[in-house]
Design a protein around this motif. Sequence first.
Motif, short mmCIF file in Angstrom:
data_model
loop_
_atom_site.label_atom_id
_atom_site.label_comp_id
_atom_site.label_asym_id
_atom_site.label_seq_id
_atom_site.Cartn_x
_atom_site.Cartn_y
_atom_site.Cartn_z
N THR A 92 0.85 -1.18 0.00
CA THR A 92 0.00 0.00 0.00
C THR A 92 0.89 1.24 0.00
N TRP A 93 0.30 2.36 -0.40
CA TRP A 93 1.05 3.62 -0.40
C TRP A 93 1.51 3.97 1.01
N GLU A 94 0.65 3.76 1.97
CA GLU A 94 0.96 4.13 3.35
C GLU A 94 2.17 3.36 3.88
N GLU A 95 2.20 2.04 3.63
CA GLU A 95 3.29 1.25 4.21
C GLU A 95 4.61 1.48 3.49
N ILE A 96 4.59 1.73 2.19
CA ILE A 96 5.87 1.87 1.47
C ILE A 96 6.46 3.27 1.63
N ASP A 98 5.65 5.28 4.49
CA ASP A 98 5.40 5.71 5.87
C ASP A 98 4.42 6.88 5.88
N ASN A 99 3.30 6.65 5.18
CA ASN A 99 2.23 7.66 5.12
C ASN A 99 2.74 9.00 4.60
N GLY A 100 3.68 8.93 3.64
CA GLY A 100 4.18 10.15 3.01
C GLY A 100 5.37 10.79 3.69
N TYR A 101 5.82 10.26 4.82
CA TYR A 101 6.97 10.83 5.53
C TYR A 101 8.30 10.29 5.01
N ILE A 102 8.28 9.23 4.25
CA ILE A 102 9.41 8.52 3.63
C ILE A 102 10.52 8.15 4.61
N SER A 103 10.19 7.90 5.86
CA SER A 103 11.19 7.38 6.80
C SER A 103 11.57 5.95 6.42
N THR A 104 10.83 5.35 5.48
CA THR A 104 11.13 4.02 4.95
C THR A 104 12.24 4.06 3.89
N HIS A 105 12.75 5.26 3.59
CA HIS A 105 13.83 5.39 2.61
C HIS A 105 15.01 4.49 2.97
N ASP A 106 15.47 3.71 1.99
CA ASP A 106 16.58 2.78 2.16
C ASP A 106 17.73 3.24 1.29
N GLU A 107 18.77 3.76 1.90
CA GLU A 107 19.89 4.31 1.13
C GLU A 107 20.61 3.25 0.30
N ASN A 108 20.35 1.98 0.60
CA ASN A 108 20.93 0.89 -0.19
C ASN A 108 19.91 0.23 -1.09
N VAL A 114 8.24 6.46 -6.73
CA VAL A 114 7.57 7.76 -6.81
C VAL A 114 6.45 7.81 -5.78
N VAL A 115 6.56 8.73 -4.86
CA VAL A 115 5.57 8.91 -3.81
C VAL A 115 4.40 9.74 -4.33
N ASP A 116 4.73 10.77 -5.11
CA ASP A 116 3.70 11.71 -5.58
C ASP A 116 4.25 12.51 -6.76
N ILE A 117 3.35 12.85 -7.67
CA ILE A 117 3.66 13.83 -8.71
C ILE A 117 2.44 14.73 -8.87
N SER A 118 2.66 16.03 -8.83
CA SER A 118 1.57 17.00 -8.87
C SER A 118 1.96 18.16 -9.77
N ILE A 119 1.07 18.51 -10.71
CA ILE A 119 1.30 19.65 -11.60
C ILE A 119 0.09 20.58 -11.50
N ARG A 120 0.34 21.85 -11.29
CA ARG A 120 -0.75 22.83 -11.24
C ARG A 120 -1.57 22.74 -12.53
N PRO A 121 -2.91 22.68 -12.40
CA PRO A 121 -3.75 22.51 -13.60
C PRO A 121 -3.46 23.50 -14.72
N LYS A 122 -3.18 24.74 -14.38
CA LYS A 122 -2.98 25.75 -15.45
C LYS A 122 -1.69 25.53 -16.24
N PHE A 123 -0.81 24.66 -15.74
CA PHE A 123 0.46 24.40 -16.43
C PHE A 123 0.48 23.03 -17.11
#
Length: 220
Positions: A92-96, A98-108, A114-123
């Motif tokens: 799930t998004w939450e477990e991979i 950490d609910n968007g905090y990315i403390s699950t980041h593994d330097e190895n 990709v956690v999120d991608i967002s583009i303003r509608p006007k662009f």
Amino acid sequence: MLHSEFYLFEEEKPLRCTVRNYQENDFQELIAIQSECFPPPFPDELWWNVEQLSSHLIHFPEGAICVEVNGELAGSLTCLRISYDPAHPHHTWEEITDNGYISTHDENGNALYVVDISIRPKFRKLGLGKLLMQNAYYVVIELGLDRLLGGGRMPGYKKYAENLSPEEYLKHALSGKLKDPVITFLLRCARTPVTILPHYLEDEESLNHAVLMEWKNPFK
């Protein structure tokens, strides 16, 4: 750290564009972009908050990427490194993340997620989403990772759910019988489907489903 300046064109008008890593002074604009990209019924508690954005810079600042157009913040992409086993793709998004905090980041880790991608509608007509995705591919190559992964929402699925399973909906998108705002965009970014992820994220439009999609490092 990432910093690239160039021009994009809106019809015949050149627009100065900068891709860089986002910083603390960008936080309020990043939250505003989320509110524009994910209006109700998408739950506002899933928008970025200052604590999450601060955590991104602590754990993996290289994966905190944004784009400016003529000096205005126009979009962002956030990612982290994970250890990915193709034999066990479900999550799930939450477990991979950490609910968007990315403390699950593994330097190895062997993959960029990709956690999120967002583009303003006007662009959105400028192709900024694809541009940010390409910069994420550069990170994959620079770090020597195997692939880029991410769960793609299926916001068009709710309209078809009575007649199509999520798997059938994906097949229709792949055959061109229908276009999904997210899945079709990711296909245009050279991402390929891996599997359906049920219960991925609280998302009424997708009925909580997503498609795990990947881009494999061509130099591995």
